[in-house]
Each structure stands twice: as C-alpha cells, then as structure tokens.
Motif scaffolding. Structure first.
Motif, short mmCIF file in Angstrom:
data_model
loop_
_atom_site.label_atom_id
_atom_site.label_comp_id
_atom_site.label_asym_id
_atom_site.label_seq_id
_atom_site.Cartn_x
_atom_site.Cartn_y
_atom_site.Cartn_z
N ALA A 149 0.71 -1.20 -0.23
CA ALA A 149 0.08 -0.03 0.39
C ALA A 149 0.72 1.14 0.01
O ALA A 149 0.72 1.92 -0.52
N ARG B 139 -6.43 6.75 1.14
CA ARG B 139 -6.68 5.62 1.58
C ARG B 139 -6.09 4.23 2.00
O ARG B 139 -5.65 4.15 2.24
N LEU B 140 -4.67 4.45 0.64
CA LEU B 140 -3.42 3.81 0.52
C LEU B 140 -2.67 4.17 1.84
O LEU B 140 -2.56 3.02 2.24
N GLU C 104 -4.56 2.26 4.70
CA GLU C 104 -4.33 0.45 4.70
C GLU C 104 -2.42 0.81 5.07
O GLU C 104 -2.69 -0.11 5.75
N HIS C 105 -2.25 1.15 4.56
CA HIS C 105 -0.68 0.74 5.43
C HIS C 105 0.06 1.08 6.94
O HIS C 105 -0.04 -0.16 7.01
N ARG D 282 -2.80 0.25 9.09
CA ARG D 282 -3.38 -1.92 8.88
C ARG D 282 -2.71 -2.39 8.81
O ARG D 282 -3.12 -3.14 9.68
#
Length: 375
Positions: A183, A197-198, A201-202, A204
């Motif tokens: 991500a 958003r990316l 996600e990274h 997480r």
C-alpha cells in the motif's frame, strides 16, 4: 551695276552680322566669366566652410575619443558576454539533457524497484540485507555477535527470526526485518483521497504485522532474553507514514512486546550493544590480567625462595673452600716443606681466602619468610 550694289549690300550686312556675332560672343564670354567667377567664389566659400567644419569635427572627435574608446570596450565586452551566453546556453542545454536522462533512468529504476518490492520474497531479502548492513556498520561480527536465520523453539513452535543479537552475559534478542510495503508503494503514485486511503491501508497492514509478530513470541525460545521482539522497518518514511496515519500504533506495539525500530533508532541500539561488548571484552582482559598478575607474583615469591636457597648453598661452598684452604696452608704445606728432596719449583703456592659473601635478597617478596607456592 545692280550686282555690285547687291554685293556691297551683302558685304555690309555680313559685316554687321559679324559684328553682332562678335558682340554676342563677347557678351556671352563675359557672362560665362562672371558665372565662373561666381562659381569660384562659391567653391572657395564652400572650401572655407568645409575647412571650418573639418576643424570643428576634428575638435569634436578629439573630445569624443574617450567616449569612442569606452564604446569600443563596451562593444567588446558585450561581444564576449554574448559568446559566454551562447557557451553557457549550450552547457545548460547539455545539463538539461543529462538531467532528463538521469530522471528517466531514476524513474525506470523506481518502477523496477516498485515492481520488485511487490514480491514478498524480495521484500524479505531487502529487509534482511538492510538489517545485516546496519549491524555490521555498528561493529558487530556475523556468527560472533549475531546470527541470521537461526532456528529456535518458542512456545508458539519452531521459529526462525531474521536475526538473533547476542548480548553480554549470555543474553540474546530477536529481530524481525519483514515489513508490509504494498500500500505504501502504491500511495507514492496516487494523489488526493486515493493516496490517503492507501496510507490508511498501510497503517492497518503495519498494525496487523505487529499482531502477527507478537503471536510468535520469539523471546520464549531464547535463553535470558528481554521479553520483546524488535520489528525492524528498513525505511524511515515507511514507519513515519504508518505512525502519521495511526498515532496509537507505538502504544499498540509496546503493549504486545513489539518494538518498532527504524534504521536510525535500531543503529543506536546496536551501537550500544557493540559498546557493551567492548566493555565486556575489556573487563575480561582485566580479569585475566589480574589472574596472571597473581600467578606471576606467586612464582616470583617461589623464585625468591630458590634464590635464597642458592645463596645459602654458595655461603656453605665458600665456608667449605675456606676450611680447605686453611687446612692446606696450616697442615699440609707445613709437612710438605720438610721434604728436603722436593724440588722448590714444584712447591704448592699459598692458597688465598675467599672473603666475598653472596648478597642476600632484601625485598619482602623474595625473602625466605614468604610462604612458597607450589607450581
């Protein structure tokens, strides 16, 4: 008669015409001469005016000579600057082409790196390589101060941490070099909401990696190990991006006995370990030196005892020699001189006495009272 009258009239007319012609020519010549004189005067006036103008122009040129020289200098300077500008323009164009080519190569390399990093195996090798380079730069030695891919038996089963750091006192510590990057790499080429958003996600993915690493409990398979595992993040921006998106990530990792370490922070830890090993080596050397000093001291004491024994032996030898010399001189030679038939040249000479005494050892370490150590 009429003919003569006609000839006379013609002659008179011819003379009259000739005189008129002569007068006309004279008048024309006078007019021409006057015109010529006027032209000469005009030319003379023009010449004088030209001479005056030339003089004034010469004065002006003399006055403007410095200005003319300055203008020539400026013209040469402008010409040189123009040449330099052309040369610099060419160099700048060449540098721009070189920069463009370099940027293109960098872009291709970045794309190739991003493509390679999408593979989990490649990411693992990259992290392990970064970790090993870091510990070696801090002064640790492979298979002496650390091991890579060592198999251990933890409470969660057989595990293989990327590195096991050996600490002084028989302690050890596990280090993991794996990190989620998919991500984060995708966010580098994204913008706006997609990039946010990316990055979320990274963050997480890093949190999930912490949970998975905590479940392995590497410290339970190591002898005398601190109860935590170091999660090495091989790039500062990767860790910074995750912490920026999830500020509670560090507390979450600490609660699960996982220490998130970037190259800078881990290098400081490893450098401290290397310094501790150096201090340990110095302590071991000092301890060995103390043992050797005590051993040498005991042997010096034994040597002192042997030297005193040798001194006493030398003293007894001197005493024995003196007794021998006294007996020879006072007993043997007295009787030998009574032999009248004995050749005087073969008479034994008088032996001298040995008066020198062996020097006793005065230092307390070498005195005979020191209790001898058996070696």
């Amino acid at each position: 008669m009429d003919l003569l009258i006609g000839l006379g009239v013609g002659l008179v007319l011819g003379l009259a015409l000739g005189m008129l012609l002569v007068q006309a020519r004279a008048a024309s010549a006078a007019a021409t001469a006057a015109a010529l004189r006027d032209q000469v005067e005009v030319l003379r006036a023009q010449q004088q005016a030209g001479a005056r103008a030339d003089g004034e122009e010469s004065l002006v040129l003399q006055a403007l000579a410095p200005v003319n020289e300055t203008l020539r200098t400026m013209q040469k300077t402008v010409s040189d600057l123009e040449q330099q500008r052309h040369a610099q323009h060419g160099q700048l164009a060449e540098q721009l082409r070189h920069t463009q080519a370099t940027a293109e190569r960098s872009r291709e390399a970045a794309e190739a790196l991003a493509s390679a990093m999408s593979n989990n195996a490649v990411r693992g090798v990259w992290g392990e390589t970064q970790l090993r380079t870091l510990v070696e730069s801090a002064g640790l030695l492979h298979r002496v101060d650390f091991d890579t891919q060592a198999t251990i038996t933890a409470e969660s089963g057989r595990r293989r941490p990327d590195m096991v750091l050996r600490l002084p006192g028989g302690k050890s510590m596990a280090v993991d070099a794996k990190v989620p990057l998919t991500a984060f790499l995708e966010s580098a080429s994204a913008t706006g909401a997609e990039r946010d958003r990316l990055l979320a996600e990274h963050a997480r993915a890093v949190r999930a990696h912490v949970d998975a690493l905590a479940a392995k409990q590497y410290w339970t398979g190591l002898d005398t190990s601190p109860e935590f595992t170091i999660a090495f993040i091989p790039s500062e921006p990767v860790l910074a991006a995750a912490l920026e998106q999830d500020p509670s990530l560090l507390d979450h990792a600490f609660a699960r006995r996982i220490v998130l370490a970037s190259p800078v922070s881990l290098w400081a830890v490893i450098k401290t370990v290397a310094l501790t090993w150096q201090q340990q080596a110095l302590s071991d050397d000092a301890r060995q030196l103390l043992v050797l000093g005590k051993e040498l001291y005991g042997r010096l004491a034994l040597l002192g005892e042997r030297a005193d024994t040798l001194r006493r032996s030398l003293s007894r030898t001197v005493e024995s020699y003196n007794a021998f010399a006294g007996t020879l001189e006072s007993r043997v030679l007295v009787t030998a001189r009574k032999l009248d038939a004995l050749d005087e040249s073969t008479v034994i000479g008088t032996p001298g006495m040995v008066e020198v005494e062996p020097k006793a050892l005065a230092q307390p370490e070498l005195a005979p009272e020191v209790e001898p150590l058996t070696r």
